[in-house]
Write a protein that holds these residues in place. Structure first.
Motif, mmCIF file in Angstrom:
data_model
loop_
_atom_site.group_PDB
_atom_site.id
_atom_site.type_symbol
_atom_site.label_atom_id
_atom_site.label_comp_id
_atom_site.label_asym_id
_atom_site.label_seq_id
_atom_site.Cartn_x
_atom_site.Cartn_y
_atom_site.Cartn_z
ATOM 1 N N ASP A 169 -0.628 137.667 -35.368
ATOM 2 C CA ASP A 169 0.158 136.446 -35.244
ATOM 3 C C ASP A 169 0.955 136.099 -36.480
ATOM 4 O O ASP A 169 1.455 135.002 -36.624
ATOM 5 N N LEU A 222 -11.234 135.307 -26.535
ATOM 6 C CA LEU A 222 -10.304 134.400 -27.203
ATOM 7 C C LEU A 222 -9.775 135.014 -28.480
ATOM 8 O O LEU A 222 -8.687 134.699 -28.920
ATOM 9 N N ARG A 223 -10.569 135.854 -29.058
ATOM 10 C CA ARG A 223 -10.154 136.446 -30.321
ATOM 11 C C ARG A 223 -9.005 137.414 -30.103
ATOM 12 O O ARG A 223 -8.379 137.860 -31.042
ATOM 13 N N GLY A 224 -8.757 137.755 -28.895
ATOM 14 C CA GLY A 224 -7.498 138.447 -28.673
ATOM 15 C C GLY A 224 -7.503 139.721 -27.893
ATOM 16 O O GLY A 224 -6.476 140.135 -27.417
ATOM 17 N N ARG A 276 -9.809 131.797 -34.427
ATOM 18 C CA ARG A 276 -9.976 131.748 -35.864
ATOM 19 C C ARG A 276 -11.419 131.490 -36.274
ATOM 20 O O ARG A 276 -11.691 131.132 -37.406
ATOM 21 N N HIS A 287 -0.058 140.038 -30.889
ATOM 22 C CA HIS A 287 -1.431 140.159 -31.375
ATOM 23 C C HIS A 287 -1.532 139.872 -32.859
ATOM 24 O O HIS A 287 -2.446 139.176 -33.291
#
Lengths: 259, 259
Positions: free
Chosen positions: B29, B249-251, B211, B27
């Motif tokens: 990164d 998508l952001r995680g 991002r 998570h």
DNA sequence: GACCACAGTTCCACAACATGGAACAGGACG
DNA sequence: CGTCCTGTTCCATGTTGTGGAACTGTGGTC
């Protein structure tokens, strides 16, 4: 198939076994059933069950609609965040460095993006007179050895129209480029001799991806006088490195091995 | 001293803790130091050390040159084998299906490949009269709502030259396309009204990547008469789905969660 | 509908294994 | 040369993982 079960150091049995399960699933890129995994791991059903449940809870594994296990959300999260060629570069770096040492010239790694060829990594020459940083610079594909690799192995379609001339020896006829591709494929490596810039020679070879297709080109470049008599040697050298890299991409992780 | 430790079922403590460690690394990164991980997990130094060693052995984690931990070879193996938008499609599929149910029209998901826009997933309309399978078909970006999303949010540069005309209402002037983009961004969704094919209307919204950049466009299309009075409603609906998808998508993995 | 076969989960007593504190090794400063 | 800081190894302890067996659930067959 299943990677050999690692010899656990003391006090990590459970984690080692769990890691082996995940590894098995990821390596086999098809979904694996409970039974497959139990068999592959050699664990008791109960243990397997508990472990898979834990791994699923942790996002390392996931079940497809049929109940088989596939790589979990952590894996796709990772994949979504990282370019595929980031991995390529990573895997290729050591090889590129060795090539740099062996040839003393600038080493390049390129992939195609759309119809263009872009450099994704470079290791610089030892000489003062050498190719500069090409990363992300657009070089017409038909003039560089890297680009010619993609044409020759069909990873890029040869354009139908006349191509841009950069030097007197640039190949501008599609037909000629196609012929050059045939020779290149026979030879095993592509070469550009002053076709991009007068006095600049480049040699490049294809890198095969996991599915056998050409995913990248690996090459070197430098002043013609330093290279023209070593083309064969360089081509062979590059080929052997590219082949190793291809093998890596095909899936065997670079573990163990004496560094 | 147990901040966010997973709720282990019985008999899986070690594996749960290990999974939490991996999850933390993936998570975040950026590389995480031993200390970071020890702190984040709340485990004893010794336990952390043993566990990290086991995970490293198993290929789930790896150390960068500075000794910090990053995702291991299993992750890049996975990333190298799977297209990045395979994950996108996977995450988007449920949303697309719901949109299909809610609007009854054909749903599209597109990404850019080079300067082109390609469809990567589609859910078909319930009507007989509907958009057919566009997957992998090249549609000029300036004529579709999907494509306009990329222009509007700057994910694709607006070409400098005159654009191809497909219908009387196709936007062919770069300047006009830019203006359309401004209006689109204000509105929150892009629309094409017979600019690609007479009688075909499309609506699309951007999907933000991890991002914050626009990585995909999500939209629907169908016959103008069925859609023209519902543009607002559809645009809003799409936006909310796209936003959820962006969040995914952001995680944050779609797991449990109080929130 | 009753039967069995099979897949996977839960239960449980046992002891093997993971655990964390402390001691230890290896740098990086000053 | 000492001090601090990071990470690894050691070891006695008892928590935690273990596998066999019992259990549940699902699908197939007669």
């Amino acid at each position: 198939m299943a990677p050999s079960v690692e010899q656990s150091a003391t006090g990590t049995q459970a984690v080692d076994r769990a890691a082996a399960l995940v590894s098995t699933v990821v390596h086999a890129d098809a979904p694996l059933s409970f039974a497959d995994l139990q068999e592959a791991s050699g664990l008791a059903k109960s243990t397997t069950s508990r472990m898979l449940a834990a791994l699923e809870r942790g996002g390392l594994l996931e079940r497809d609609p049929e109940g088989s296990y596939v790589a979990g959300s952590l894996f796709w999260l990772y994949a979504a965040r990282h370019d595929p060629w980031e991995e390529l570069v990573r895997l290729a770096r050591p090889a590129m460095e060795r090539i740099g040492e062996e040839t003393s010239e600038t080493v390049h790694l390129s992939v195609t993006r759309g119809e263009k060829v872009v450099q994704v990594a470079q290791v610089d020459s030892r000489y003062l007179l050498g190719t500069r940083d090409w990363t992300e610079i657009d070089v017409p594909a038909h003039t560089s050895a890297l680009g010619k690799v993609f044409y020759a192995w069909g990873a890029l379609p040869v354009p139908a129209h006349e191509l841009e001339r950069l030097t007197p020896t640039t190949i501008t006829e599609p037909e000629a480029l196609r012929h050059d591709g045939i020779r290149t494929r026979k030879r095993g490596w592509a070469v550009t001799d002053g076709e991009l810039e007068v006095g600049l020679t480049g040699v490049a070879v294809p890198v095969q991806g996991a599915r056998g297709d050409v995913v990248a080109a690996l090459g070197i470049s430098g002043p013609t006088p330093r290279l023209e008599d070593r083309l064969d040697e360089i081509g062979t050298n590059l080929s052997s490195h590219a082949e190793q890299l291809s093998r890596l991409l095909r899936g065997r992780a670079p573990k163990e091995g004496v560094a």
